[in-house]
Design an enzyme around this catalytic site. Structure first.
Site: not given
Ligand code: EPU
Length: 340
Positions: A162, A239, A335
């Site tokens: 990012r 995010s 972010e």
């Molecule tokens: N999780 C929770 N609670 C929640 C949601 C998620 O505990 O409410 C935990 C779970 O363990 C899950 C982990 O967080 O396995 C990761 O969640 P998720 O796969 O939804 O991904 P994220 O890390 O929250 C990142 C990116 C997203 C991108 C997804 C998929 C960042 C800041 N965000 O989110 O990007 O779509 O991975 O690759 O790195 C964005 O940048 O706007 C965005 C949506």
């Protein structure tokens, strides 16, 4: 090219914050951008699709710029690769779709990310194990201060999670991205190692070998739609925070206290933690503060419940940061670009 005065930016920020620009202009060429900047505006803000912005104040005193350069050119191709140059104003997801239809591969995992090509090159947007920077060959920029044109090579762009050269304190807000050149593959060799993708493929009984580019795009779109709020209905900027990356020692300390802590290996032996998990543990998932709330299906997303001001969203951001810091000793970094 028209310069609009006292122009409402509601349609230009997916958070749906009411803010007006003293002046707003969409330029259709580098020459038009030069003309606008030659007047030496007192303050300049270059926006893309407005999907990663939080306006704090109800008015921006200065000139807001938006690229209307939406060209796509195939610069060269070999048997295995295509070099494709795209205008900064080209809508990102339209590019992903176009690339698939032309047989240029790599961007499938980045389907449905809101925004435009220029901002994608600044933010290094990413999802499901892929980042825009993985495919960027060079970025043509125009300095908003000196009006000089400069082409940045891939290594000069310094892409990391990012982040890029264009987000460093020195360069932030100083460049308009005119065009971005992508190196795409003509062979479909999908990256499917992301845990979220693996889980969905298993659930649907889809064999990796049978997956088509269109199939991967549909899958990513479905996952995103199931988790992320539709900005046309509920204002949000995806995010809100970055996932924090911590040192191994800090991770081990945390894990001894929270054995279930989800984590991913990051660069240089460091460990990336899901901010959504940290926020959820602090009890914020689905909770509101004023007209801003933490999304009930994805705790990393802050939403505008309707009519929230930028300051209200910031107050929620600060409250979440304070609780995560108190409980886990981790400073969450936004972010989203906060415009004071
Ligand atoms: N999780 C929770 N609670 C929640 C949601 C998620 O505990 O409410 C935990 C779970 O363990 C899950 C982990 O967080 O396995 C990761 O969640 P998720 O796969 O939804 O991904 P994220 O890390 O929250 C990142 C990116 C997203 C991108 C997804 C998929 C960042 C800041 N965000 O989110 O990007 O779509 O991975 O690759 O790195 C964005 O940048 O706007 C965005 C949506």
């Amino acid at each position: 090219m028209t310069i609009l005065k006292d122009y409402p930016l509601l349609r230009h920020n997916t958070f749906g914050i009411a803010c007006e620009a003293e002046r707003y202009a969409e330029y259709g060429s580098e020459e038009e951008l030069r003309q606008l900047l030659a007047e030496r505006p007192k303050r300049v803000l270059h926006i893309g699709g407005g999907s990663n912005l939080l306006f704090l104040k109800p008015r921006f005193e200065g000139l807001v710029l938006h690229s209307g350069i939406r060209t796509v050119e195939l610069l060269s191709e070999t048997e295995g690769e295509a070099l494709v140059r795209v205008g900064g104003g080209y809508v990102w997801d339209d590019l992903v779709s176009l690339a698939i239809s032309r047989g240029w591969h790599g961007l499938e995992n980045l389907s449905l990310i809101p925004g435009e090509a220029g901002a994608a090159a600044v933010q290094n947007i990413g999802a499901y194990g892929r980042e825009a920077g993985d495919f960027i060959e060079e970025v043509e920029g125009l300095s908003l201060e000196t009006l000089q044109s400069r082409t940045f090579s891939r290594s000069e762009c310094a892409y990391s999670y990012r982040s890029s050269l264009f987000k460093t304190p020195r360069e932030r807000g100083r460049w308009a991205v005119i065009r971005v050149t992508f190196r795409l593959s003509k062979r479909f060799a999908p990256r499917l190692d992301h845990g979220g993708l693996q889980r969905e493929l298993r659930l649907r009984g889809i064999a990796e070998a049978s997956l088509t580019p269109e199939g991967l795009r549909s899958l990513v779109i479905e996952i995103r739609r199931s988790k992320l709020p539709d900005a046309a209905v509920t204002g949000n900027a995806g995010s809100f925070f970055k996932n924090p990356v911590v040192g191994r020692a800090q991770f081990e300390r945390l894990r001894s206290e929270y054995p279930e802590l989800p984590h991913y290996e990051a660069e240089e032996g460091r460990v990336k933690l899901p901010a959504a998990w940290l926020i959820e543990q602090c009890g914020w998932k689905g909770r509101a503060l004023g007209k801003a709330a933490v999304h009930s299906r994805q705790a990393l997303v802050l939403v505008n419940l309707g009519g929230a001001t930028g300051e209200e969203v910031l107050a929620l951001c600060r409250a979440v940061q304070a609780d995560v810091s108190k409980r886990f000793g981790i400073a969450l970094e936004p972010e989203v670009n906060i415009i004071a």
